[in-house]
Design an enzyme around this catalytic site. Sequence first.
Site, PDB file in Angstrom:
ATOM      1  N   LEU A   1       0.804  -1.223   0.000  1.00  0.00           N
ATOM      2  CA  LEU A   1       0.000   0.000   0.000  1.00  0.00           C
ATOM      3  C   LEU A   1       0.839   1.275   0.000  1.00  0.00           C
ATOM      4  CD1 LEU A   1      -2.994  -0.995   2.314  1.00  0.00           C
ATOM      5  CD2 LEU A   1      -2.849  -1.008  -0.181  1.00  0.00           C
TER       6      LEU A   1
ATOM      7  N   ASP B   1      -2.016  -9.864  -3.799  1.00  0.00           N
ATOM      8  CA  ASP B   1      -0.612  -9.567  -4.086  1.00  0.00           C
ATOM      9  C   ASP B   1      -0.492  -8.252  -4.852  1.00  0.00           C
ATOM     10  OD1 ASP B   1       2.109  -9.953  -3.908  1.00  0.00           O
ATOM     11  OD2 ASP B   1       2.230 -11.059  -5.785  1.00  0.00           O
TER      12      ASP B   1
ATOM     13  N   GLY C   1       5.352  -7.099 -10.539  1.00  0.00           N
ATOM     14  CA  GLY C   1       4.129  -6.825  -9.796  1.00  0.00           C
ATOM     15  C   GLY C   1       2.949  -6.463 -10.651  1.00  0.00           C
TER      16      GLY C   1
END
Lengths: 322, 438
Positions: B73, B315, B334
């Site tokens: 985050l 994830d 990612g």
Amino acid sequence: MAPAAPFSYPHRHLLGIKGLSAEVIDELLQRSEGYVEQNRQLDKKQSTLRGRTQINLFFESSTRTRTSFELAGKRLGADVINMSVEGSAIKKGETLIDTAMTLNAMHPDVLVVRHPESGAVNLLAQKVDCAVINAGDGSHEHPTQALLDALTIRRRKGRLAGLVVAICGDVRHSRVARSNIHLLNVMGARTRVVAPPTLLPPAIERLGVSVFHDMHEGLAGADIVMMLRLQTERMHRAYFPSLREYFRYWGLDRDKLAAAKPDALVMHPGPMNRGVEIDTDLADDIDRSVIRKQVEMGVAVRMACLEVLAGRFDNAPGGAAK
Amino acid sequence: MNAAPGQRTLWRNARLLDAASDRDEAGDLLVEDGRIADIGPNLFPENPPESTEVLDCAGHCLAPGLVDMRAFLGEPGFEHRETLASGSAAAASGGITTIAARPDTEPVIDDIALVEFVKRLAQATAQVRVHPMAAITKGLEGSEMTEFGLLAEAGAVAFCDGENAVADALVMSRVLTYATNWDLLIVQLPAEPRLAGSGCMNSGEVATRLGLPGIPAAAEVIMLERDLRLVEATGGRYHATCLSTAAAIEAMRQAKARGLAVSCSVAPHHFALNENAVGEYRTFAKTWPPLRREEDRLAVVAGIADGTVDAIVSDHAPQDQESKRQPFTQAASGISGLETLLPLALELHLGGGVPLERVLAALTSGPAGLLGLEAGRLTPGAMADLVLFDLEKPWRIDENQLKAKCKNTPFDGRPVQGLVLRTAVGGRTVYQANTDQA
């Protein structure tokens, strides 16, 4: 003052508590009582060991144990020599066994040995003709510490059998813990260990202790709270994250001690890390802490041990006893 | 975060889905003071009292809000990639009401002051519940463990070294042993670092054709099996996250059969994509661990179906354009995953034959139980963290519609089914779909 009844110590050395019977431990404590009184007199000197030679051989630095053994020997009239590793041939590359053989050739009567490796004192004892007292070997045993702890407890509580004793802290690296566990179990106390999981050696419960990780649970109803020193010199890798966290969960303070019996005694083999394993004000509280008493008992217990071991030679001067 | 006291809301005419209580029935759910007051068919045969707000669910699915055990985050330190405000808004629109936030921020969450900082920031700025995870080792360096006891007391729900695995076996052994003192959850992304080396995608034919250095599947299962042995020796509570290979799923299945108290989670890209998604160096398909072979993907699906997999995590790993517009080897890994978690997981049910309750358990009660959180269940007294979704609604994932700060998704344009209509946290609506959307 002379010991009352004749007592034949059934071993050649004092290498550990493991293997000592309750009767032998009891006799050693009984004799120590007499020396406590003698040590409080103005004239503390006896001639029991006159003509005998005691060598304190310390491969690991120590102030209180070495001094305690030195005083004990001198008060019994022995000639006491101190050898520390700094001044020894070990620094010049001599092996442990060569050192032992060299010293043996000088005909000492008692060797008091401390060594940083577990089992080293046993090895040395096999190679010499005189009696050997283990003054602490690695994480293995420290028998005179357990005896002096037992004497301290017995004088305050009147007994050992049935007492709940919580041994707290770095059990993994502690020779004091191992010797105390053996002694307390033989004498019928109920022994617990309380430590973070990383500071308990595997299968410790097989030594006859109940295992706790939480201080409040481990101290509940305890008669004796025996704190151990964090053996930072033996910690090769981190076993806990910080001293702050250690003190918070495993350091002894009044809040955690409140779980023990109201008259529970606090013990510590020294030297203390104040504010790490024990709250500083608790360590100095004469109503709860018997830490200074332990030091006093140490000299008396060591006199008793030297006496019974040297006593083995009475009938065979200059030679080895069985 | 809870609704005003005394406020009552009736979610009426819903398909009530709760994996924890095995519930799948038509009925109503009454929320009072931010908690579930009652649940069941036809709670008010007469009209409810006038003071009660009524939401007609039109027969759509009403489930516990999703619990995401692994999302990055951004805060503190990477606010250009995500913030608790933007990330939690994205989560809310994805039906997620609870997030365990990754600790590999800048600074790393390895001190109680930082755990408290994230908690305070979450209370002030986040729309969903954000629980910080703390690092296992100081500075994620893999050598000195953090203050597990104090960090857990401060509010860390689990311990994890981010994208690093704790590689040193002695350190891991001590970590697992020490953590037993408080029964803490140790989360590891298993990858043998020496073996993974400088690889950037799955080791195999595709990597060979592209001329890219590969990460062998063995890197994952070697570390996992080592950890399982350490768990056996220490009794620690261990969770392997982001498993990507058939071998690892099988190792976990066997460990569970042996009775080890271990758990694992997987990410949607490992059951929705395989290494072919890399195509011609598509960096949006670069992930850590990498996308694997089709056999591995199928094994992950099978692991979810038979309960070997305890949780599905987003994830979520937002990466800005600059980090992705790089040669494949140098591009960041990612996927921005918060908003695609539910529809991709529902593919398992709609197209893959996995029972809906299994999918929902892995998104709600499974992770909540592992984190020790009172969340992820529809029972009276539980917090009214809810998601209402249309299971039938087909739509296309559109990167431009994502609320997350970074739009790095390989799923752009993918047709999916199952649309979040409304998300509530503590009874308060934090997301509502535009009626004209999609």
